[in-house]
Structure formats: C-alpha cells, structure tokens
Design a protein around this motif. Structure first.
Motif, PDB file in Angstrom:
ATOM      1  N   GLY A  58     -89.404  -3.307 -38.748  1.00  0.00           N
ATOM      2  CA  GLY A  58     -90.603  -2.492 -38.557  1.00  0.00           C
ATOM      3  C   GLY A  58     -91.490  -3.021 -37.445  1.00  0.00           C
ATOM      4  O   GLY A  58     -92.054  -2.255 -36.664  1.00  0.00           O
ATOM      5  N   GLN A  59     -91.619  -4.339 -37.358  1.00  0.00           N
ATOM      6  CA  GLN A  59     -92.437  -4.934 -36.306  1.00  0.00           C
ATOM      7  C   GLN A  59     -91.822  -4.700 -34.927  1.00  0.00           C
ATOM      8  O   GLN A  59     -92.537  -4.451 -33.951  1.00  0.00           O
ATOM      9  N   LYS A  60     -90.488  -4.759 -34.831  1.00  0.00           N
ATOM     10  CA  LYS A  60     -89.825  -4.483 -33.553  1.00  0.00           C
ATOM     11  C   LYS A  60     -90.100  -3.050 -33.105  1.00  0.00           C
ATOM     12  O   LYS A  60     -90.374  -2.789 -31.933  1.00  0.00           O
ATOM     13  N   LYS A  61     -90.024  -2.112 -34.057  1.00  0.00           N
ATOM     14  CA  LYS A  61     -90.266  -0.712 -33.698  1.00  0.00           C
ATOM     15  C   LYS A  61     -91.719  -0.517 -33.260  1.00  0.00           C
ATOM     16  O   LYS A  61     -92.014   0.288 -32.365  1.00  0.00           O
ATOM     17  N   LYS A  62     -92.622  -1.267 -33.874  1.00  0.00           N
ATOM     18  CA  LYS A  62     -94.034  -1.169 -33.477  1.00  0.00           C
ATOM     19  C   LYS A  62     -94.260  -1.675 -32.056  1.00  0.00           C
ATOM     20  O   LYS A  62     -95.145  -1.184 -31.352  1.00  0.00           O
ATOM     21  N   VAL A  63     -93.460  -2.651 -31.636  1.00  0.00           N
ATOM     22  CA  VAL A  63     -93.548  -3.135 -30.251  1.00  0.00           C
ATOM     23  C   VAL A  63     -93.228  -1.992 -29.285  1.00  0.00           C
ATOM     24  O   VAL A  63     -93.943  -1.761 -28.298  1.00  0.00           O
ATOM     25  N   LEU A  64     -92.153  -1.246 -29.574  1.00  0.00           N
ATOM     26  CA  LEU A  64     -91.757  -0.128 -28.708  1.00  0.00           C
ATOM     27  C   LEU A  64     -92.798   0.992 -28.744  1.00  0.00           C
ATOM     28  O   LEU A  64     -93.124   1.586 -27.703  1.00  0.00           O
ATOM     29  N   LEU A  65     -93.330   1.274 -29.918  1.00  0.00           N
ATOM     30  CA  LEU A  65     -94.343   2.318 -30.033  1.00  0.00           C
ATOM     31  C   LEU A  65     -95.629   1.927 -29.313  1.00  0.00           C
ATOM     32  O   LEU A  65     -96.251   2.747 -28.629  1.00  0.00           O
ATOM     33  N   ALA A  66     -96.041   0.651 -29.465  1.00  0.00           N
ATOM     34  CA  ALA A  66     -97.252   0.183 -28.794  1.00  0.00           C
ATOM     35  C   ALA A  66     -97.118   0.298 -27.284  1.00  0.00           C
ATOM     36  O   ALA A  66     -98.062   0.687 -26.584  1.00  0.00           O
ATOM     37  N   ALA A  67     -95.917  -0.038 -26.765  1.00  0.00           N
ATOM     38  CA  ALA A  67     -95.678   0.084 -25.320  1.00  0.00           C
ATOM     39  C   ALA A  67     -95.824   1.542 -24.889  1.00  0.00           C
ATOM     40  O   ALA A  67     -96.427   1.842 -23.850  1.00  0.00           O
ATOM     41  N   SER A  68     -95.295   2.468 -25.679  1.00  0.00           N
ATOM     42  CA  SER A  68     -95.389   3.891 -25.349  1.00  0.00           C
ATOM     43  C   SER A  68     -96.836   4.366 -25.375  1.00  0.00           C
ATOM     44  O   SER A  68     -97.260   5.151 -24.519  1.00  0.00           O
ATOM     45  N   LEU A  69     -97.611   3.884 -26.346  1.00  0.00           N
ATOM     46  CA  LEU A  69     -99.006   4.297 -26.456  1.00  0.00           C
ATOM     47  C   LEU A  69     -99.854   3.776 -25.300  1.00  0.00           C
ATOM     48  O   LEU A  69    -100.934   4.313 -25.025  1.00  0.00           O
ATOM     49  N   CYS A  70     -99.380   2.748 -24.616  1.00  0.00           N
ATOM     50  CA  CYS A  70    -100.110   2.181 -23.482  1.00  0.00           C
ATOM     51  C   CYS A  70     -99.793   2.885 -22.169  1.00  0.00           C
ATOM     52  O   CYS A  70    -100.452   2.633 -21.151  1.00  0.00           O
ATOM     53  N   GLU A  71     -98.754   3.729 -22.176  1.00  0.00           N
ATOM     54  CA  GLU A  71     -98.285   4.345 -20.933  1.00  0.00           C
ATOM     55  C   GLU A  71     -98.912   5.721 -20.717  1.00  0.00           C
ATOM     56  O   GLU A  71     -98.994   6.528 -21.648  1.00  0.00           O
ATOM     57  N   LYS A  72     -99.334   5.981 -19.495  1.00  0.00           N
ATOM     58  CA  LYS A  72     -99.784   7.321 -19.122  1.00  0.00           C
ATOM     59  C   LYS A  72     -98.543   8.155 -18.837  1.00  0.00           C
ATOM     60  O   LYS A  72     -97.708   7.765 -18.030  1.00  0.00           O
ATOM     61  N   ALA A  73     -98.424   9.301 -19.495  1.00  0.00           N
ATOM     62  CA  ALA A  73     -97.201  10.088 -19.354  1.00  0.00           C
ATOM     63  C   ALA A  73     -97.483  11.570 -19.495  1.00  0.00           C
ATOM     64  O   ALA A  73     -98.425  11.996 -20.171  1.00  0.00           O
ATOM     65  N   HIS A  74     -96.640  12.378 -18.828  1.00  0.00           N
ATOM     66  CA  HIS A  74     -96.676  13.828 -19.004  1.00  0.00           C
ATOM     67  C   HIS A  74     -95.877  14.239 -20.238  1.00  0.00           C
ATOM     68  O   HIS A  74     -96.181  15.245 -20.875  1.00  0.00           O
ATOM     69  N   LEU A  75     -94.837  13.440 -20.563  1.00  0.00           N
ATOM     70  CA  LEU A  75     -93.930  13.774 -21.660  1.00  0.00           C
ATOM     71  C   LEU A  75     -93.562  12.514 -22.430  1.00  0.00           C
ATOM     72  O   LEU A  75     -93.188  11.499 -21.846  1.00  0.00           O
ATOM     73  N   TYR A  76     -93.692  12.602 -23.760  1.00  0.00           N
ATOM     74  CA  TYR A  76     -93.315  11.493 -24.644  1.00  0.00           C
ATOM     75  C   TYR A  76     -92.036  11.880 -25.375  1.00  0.00           C
ATOM     76  O   TYR A  76     -91.984  12.916 -26.050  1.00  0.00           O
ATOM     77  N   ILE A  77     -90.999  11.041 -25.219  1.00  0.00           N
ATOM     78  CA  ILE A  77     -89.709  11.273 -25.871  1.00  0.00           C
ATOM     79  C   ILE A  77     -89.478  10.137 -26.862  1.00  0.00           C
ATOM     80  O   ILE A  77     -89.312   8.982 -26.463  1.00  0.00           O
ATOM     81  N   TRP A  78     -89.498  10.489 -28.150  1.00  0.00           N
ATOM     82  CA  TRP A  78     -89.382   9.477 -29.204  1.00  0.00           C
ATOM     83  C   TRP A  78     -88.152   9.786 -30.055  1.00  0.00           C
ATOM     84  O   TRP A  78     -88.017  10.881 -30.594  1.00  0.00           O
ATOM     85  N   ASP A  79     -87.256   8.797 -30.188  1.00  0.00           N
ATOM     86  CA  ASP A  79     -86.035   8.947 -30.969  1.00  0.00           C
ATOM     87  C   ASP A  79     -86.158   8.162 -32.270  1.00  0.00           C
ATOM     88  O   ASP A  79     -86.096   6.941 -32.286  1.00  0.00           O
ATOM     89  N   GLU A  80     -86.363   8.886 -33.366  1.00  0.00           N
ATOM     90  CA  GLU A  80     -86.569   8.289 -34.697  1.00  0.00           C
ATOM     91  C   GLU A  80     -87.596   7.154 -34.628  1.00  0.00           C
ATOM     92  O   GLU A  80     -87.307   5.998 -34.954  1.00  0.00           O
ATOM     93  N   PRO A  81     -88.831   7.463 -34.233  1.00  0.00           N
ATOM     94  CA  PRO A  81     -89.849   6.422 -34.050  1.00  0.00           C
ATOM     95  C   PRO A  81     -90.287   5.744 -35.336  1.00  0.00           C
ATOM     96  O   PRO A  81     -90.824   4.639 -35.297  1.00  0.00           O
ATOM     97  N   LEU A  82     -90.067   6.390 -36.484  1.00  0.00           N
ATOM     98  CA  LEU A  82     -90.621   5.860 -37.735  1.00  0.00           C
ATOM     99  C   LEU A  82     -89.647   5.007 -38.543  1.00  0.00           C
ATOM    100  O   LEU A  82     -90.000   4.563 -39.637  1.00  0.00           O
ATOM    101  N   ASN A  83     -88.431   4.762 -38.036  1.00  0.00           N
ATOM    102  CA  ASN A  83     -87.512   3.892 -38.773  1.00  0.00           C
ATOM    103  C   ASN A  83     -88.175   2.550 -39.062  1.00  0.00           C
ATOM    104  O   ASN A  83     -88.608   1.853 -38.146  1.00  0.00           O
ATOM    105  N   TYR A  84     -88.259   2.199 -40.345  1.00  0.00           N
ATOM    106  CA  TYR A  84     -88.813   0.929 -40.827  1.00  0.00           C
ATOM    107  C   TYR A  84     -90.338   0.827 -40.704  1.00  0.00           C
ATOM    108  O   TYR A  84     -90.916  -0.205 -41.051  1.00  0.00           O
ATOM    109  N   ILE A  85     -91.013   1.881 -40.225  1.00  0.00           N
ATOM    110  CA  ILE A  85     -92.465   1.826 -40.050  1.00  0.00           C
ATOM    111  C   ILE A  85     -93.160   2.152 -41.368  1.00  0.00           C
ATOM    112  O   ILE A  85     -92.823   3.136 -42.034  1.00  0.00           O
ATOM    113  N   ASP A  86     -94.175   1.346 -41.747  1.00  0.00           N
ATOM    114  CA  ASP A  86     -94.848   1.529 -43.030  1.00  0.00           C
ATOM    115  C   ASP A  86     -95.673   2.817 -43.061  1.00  0.00           C
ATOM    116  O   ASP A  86     -95.996   3.402 -42.029  1.00  0.00           O
ATOM    117  N   VAL A  87     -96.016   3.248 -44.267  1.00  0.00           N
ATOM    118  CA  VAL A  87     -96.685   4.533 -44.480  1.00  0.00           C
ATOM    119  C   VAL A  87     -98.032   4.593 -43.773  1.00  0.00           C
ATOM    120  O   VAL A  87     -98.392   5.606 -43.165  1.00  0.00           O
TER     121      VAL A  87
END
Length: 509
Positions: free
Chosen positions: A443-472
């Motif tokens: 879960g912590q590893k997935k949060k690293v990837l999500l945090a990186a995405s949240l820091c990026e300015k983007a026109h399009l966000y592509i997320w592949d199963e972003p919630l695997n192992y992520i807490d409620v």
C-alpha cells in the motif's frame, strides 16, 4: 465455538523504538466472519503474522484452532495445480475440492493445468477452496481481491459469506459489506472489535468523531473561560490576603473583627480559586481523551491543466495487437475522450484493460524508459491524439520501486517539499522517508506512485488499478479530490464505490 484471546500483546520490530502494538487486549469468536480494516502501515499483516507465530512478542495469544494464511506461498508455479493442492492439504478429498470449486465457478479442469497458466482469479479461488477444506482451521485471508475483476469479487464474496471462521483483510468497502458480520479495526490509539459490517462500523465511527469534535470544541472554550476565571480569582484572593496583614485600628475589638472578616473572605476566595483549578484540570483531562482515533484525512490537491483541444483522444474502428506476439487486445474499438471525461474501463480479467491504457499512452506519445511495455502495442485503424498533451501515469504494479524516496524524487523531477507533503497527507510517517522503498508495504508503494501523479501538472491522468492495497481512508481522500478538481481521466479500478463515484463514462471491454 471457541475463543481467540489476545492478552497484553506488545510487539515492535527489531531495531525499532516504536511499538506496533502495546498492551493490546481483545477476544474473537472463531465462528465470526471478521473484516480487518485500518490505515496502511498500522500492522494488519503484522498481526496476522503474530497469530501464525512468525515473530516473537510479549503477552499471550490463546487459541484452540490452527491458523492458516492466505495467500499460500506457491514456490513452484510450473507444477500441476492438483499437485500444489495436495502439498497444501494432503488430506483433501478430490470430490470435496471439486464441490468447493463449483461454488467458486471454477471448472475442475484447472486442477490438471500448470498453476502458472491460471489467471490471478483462478489461482485465488483454488487456494481459498483448498484452505477452507482444512479441519479445525481459522483462515487469515490477506487482500484476496487484488487484481480481481468485478465479477470475480462478487463470486468470492458470496463464497466467503457462506463460510465462517476467518479474518479478512480488504479495503474494498462493497466487498467487505457483502461477506462479514464483525469488524476488527486498528485505530490510531487502540484496536476495536464491533458487530456489523464495514458500513455500520464506519457510520458509528463518523458519529463518534463528530461527537468528539463537538465536545473538544466545547472543552476548549470551557478551558479558556476557566483559565481566565482562575486568573481573576487568584488576583482577588491575593489582594484580600494582602489587606489582612499589618492592618491597624484605633479600637482593639474592631481590629479583631476586621481581621477575622478579611481572613474568612480570603479563605473563601482561595477555595473558589482551588475549585476553578480542579474544574480546569478535569476539563483538560477530558479533552485529552478525545480525538485519539480521529483520522484527519487532510484535503489533497491536484494540478489538472486545460488543453486547447476539446477532444483529447479519438479511436475509430481501431484494432490493437501486441507487436511481439500479434495477439489481439481489442478489435473495432471506438472511444472518444473529451475534456472533463473520466472514463472507467470495465471487463473481466484478461480482456485487455491495462493493454488499452498502454495503447493510449503510446498513441499520445508518452515515453517511459523504466517500463518498455508501454510502447509494445501495434495500433491499426483511425486514431488521433491531441498534440502537446501532458500525461500523468500510475501503473498497476509498483514492484519496480527501488532505492530511497529522494532518489525517486530526483529521477522523476518532482518538487521535494510538495511530494513529501502529499505523502504525509496520505498518512506516511516521517520516519518512513528514511527507508528504502523495498521496505515499504504494498500500500505504501502504491501511495508513492499516486503522490507522484498528484504532484504533476497534466492534461490527462491515466491510472491503472490505483487502489490496490490502498486503505479505505485514503480511498475516500482520493474520491473527494477527484470530485473537487474534476480532472480528465481514463482509469481501471475494481472498487465499485470508487468507480461509480468518480467516473462520468464507462467503456466495457
């Protein structure tokens, strides 16, 4: 029926100064269907390992049952599935196994195939079936839904609902609600056992949190008022006391009466000050008891950018194949992604959802040197992607993460302060920042990837199963974030509640 008793359980990992558990006491009925919930890193998997006897601990865990852990580790996936079954449970009867597999809607022919050829869903179902056939076993089921599609989750949930005697770790709210009758929750300050499903527990928690927030606000005002009253009462008492000493009168009797009056007045003022101080101390103690289990869930930020083109991506009668094998992923695909769309891809495991995401990345000219499979698709037909489109991508797997967070920040050219702030809001403790990412939970590893995405300015966000192992609680944070900022997205996610809340369109493959 028997009980599992946990008495004064205390545990810390070797070399750590902080206890994961400290003097924990509770008991569980072995007939219960328990859902196990809590923030990533709180110790859910650690507790399961303690039940399995894998770590030394202080205190006692008393149980008249054997514990079995899911997923069972399969060391040689090239063996025939039936051979692996008998390694796990040598006393398993074939007819019983086939009966269990039929409940899980798995064809018995999978038993005669190499385990490596089975899908993730088939593997999970086979292992669950064989483990539930063990006598006098209490199952510890850790994240069975990862990579399972919507249909498979429903089948597994119905199967578990027909059983009893297990602890189920899952962050999928709908899945938990459909197959448990008790909740075991690791909170910030304690461990809680409650009858009901996840939704009933969460509603109770929200009510408790709201009550404590109101009480906390009232006590803060009361403490402020009592502090001021104590200060004034102290001043008045000191003033009265100072007039008692050295006071003279022309008449002796009058002097005695005056001093006695002032002494009594001083005594009453001191008593009032003491009473106010006692009330103040009690209010402070009451305040300390509140909000210990409040999950703050701070608001996250996102930086979506508006593209000049109203349509960012257009596929007309497109066929997608793997370049290396020529295997078809999609045929006659039509997809239109416009500004503000949030498209969720749905379909069974293996239908090509992740492959389609990679084709979209390739069509948009997204370069990713660390994962070469992004450019492994052959796209045929009529397609168009808006030029100059910036994309933020969260892959399905986080296994490639290595080294320190600071190396990751440098490699991905992230704003260090912003990135670490986002991780803190996702419930990362500061001591985690100094660890290598190999030591993180899934879960912590997935949060690293999500945090990186949240820091990026983007026109399009592509997320592949972003919630695997992520807490409620983090899932709810992300739902609120997307509903607030309304970015353009295309994503794959099997959490029904999350997908329904944030998607504007569905593309079923």
């Amino acid at each position: 029926m028997s009980m599992i008793q946990v008495v004064n359980l205390t545990f810390a990992y070797e070399g750590s100064y902080d206890n994961i558990f400290e003097d924990v006491n509770f008991q569980l009925d072995t007939n219960w269907k328990l859902g196990f919930t809590g923030r990533n890193g709180r110790g859910k998997t650690t507790f399961l390992n303690l039940l399995m006897g894998r770590y030394e601990y202080k205190g006692r865990i008393c149980a008249a049952v054997e514990f079995e852990y899911f997923p069972y580790e399969v060391k040689d996936i090239d063996k025939e599935t039936l051979e692996i079954v008998y390694e796990i449970n040598p006393f398993c009867e074939l007819w019983q196994l086939e009966k269990e597999l039929s409940k899980l809607q798995v064809d018995e022919e999978v038993l005669y195939r190499q385990f490596s050829t089975l899908s993730y869903g088939e593997r999970a179902k086979v292992l669950l079936a064989v483990l539930f056939l063990k006598d006098n076993a209490f199952l510890l089921i850790d994240e069975p839904t990862s990579h399972l599609d919507k249909e498979s989750r429903k089948i597994v949930a119905d199967y578990l609902n027909s059983k009893k005697g297990f602890i189920l770790v899952s962050h999928d709210r709908a899945f938990l609600d459909s197959c448990i009758d008790h909740i075991l929750a690791i909170n910030k300050a304690d461990i809680q056992v409650e009858k009901g499903n996840f939704s009933s527990w969460y509603e109770n928690k929200k009510r408790q949190d709201e009550f404590e927030l109101k009480e906390n606000s009232k006590l803060k005002k009361e403490i402020k008022r009592l502090t001021e009253s104590c200060r004034q009462a102290g001043q008045w008492a000191d003033q009265v006391e100072s007039t008692k000493i050295g006071r003279k009168s022309r008449v002796y009797e009058q002097c005695i009466d005056t001093r006695a009056y002032i002494g009594e007045k001083s005594r009453r003022m001191q008593m009032r000050r003491k009473n106010l101080q006692n009330r103040q101390e009690k209010a402070i103690e009451d305040k300390k008891k509140l909000l210990k289990n409040l999950e703050t869930g701070e608001d996250l930020k996102l930086f979506p950018e508006k593209h000049y083109a109203s349509c960012l991506l257009e596929f007309r009668n497109v066929n997608i194949q793997y370049k290396e094998t020529g295997k078809n992923v999609c045929t006659d695909l039509n997809m239109f992604l416009c500004e503000g769309d949030r498209i969720v891809l749905t379909g069974k495991n293996g239908c090509g959802k992740s492959s389609l995401l990679k084709a979209v990345l390739q069509a948009a000219g997204f370069g990713d040197k660390s994962r070469q499979e992004v450019n492994s698709m052959d796209i045929q037909g009529e397609w168009r992607a808006a030029s100059g489109m910036r994309i933020s991508y969260v892959p399905q797997s986080a296994e490639f993460l290595r080294g320190s967070l600071y190396e990751f920040i440098s490699q991905n050219k992230l704003d260090e302060t912003l990135f670490l702030t986002v991780l803190r809001k996702l419930n990362f403790s500061r001591d985690q920042f100094q660890k290598n990412m190999e030591e993180f939970s899934e879960g912590q590893k997935k949060k690293v990837l999500l945090a990186a995405s949240l820091c990026e300015k983007a026109h399009l966000y592509i997320w592949d199963e972003p919630l695997n192992y992520i807490d409620v609680f983090s899932r709810i944070q992300l739902e609120n974030l997307i509903e607030k900022y309304k970015p353009t997205m295309i994503f794959v996610e099997h959490d029904q509640i999350f997908a329904q809340k944030i998607s504007t369109k569905e593309l079923h493959l």
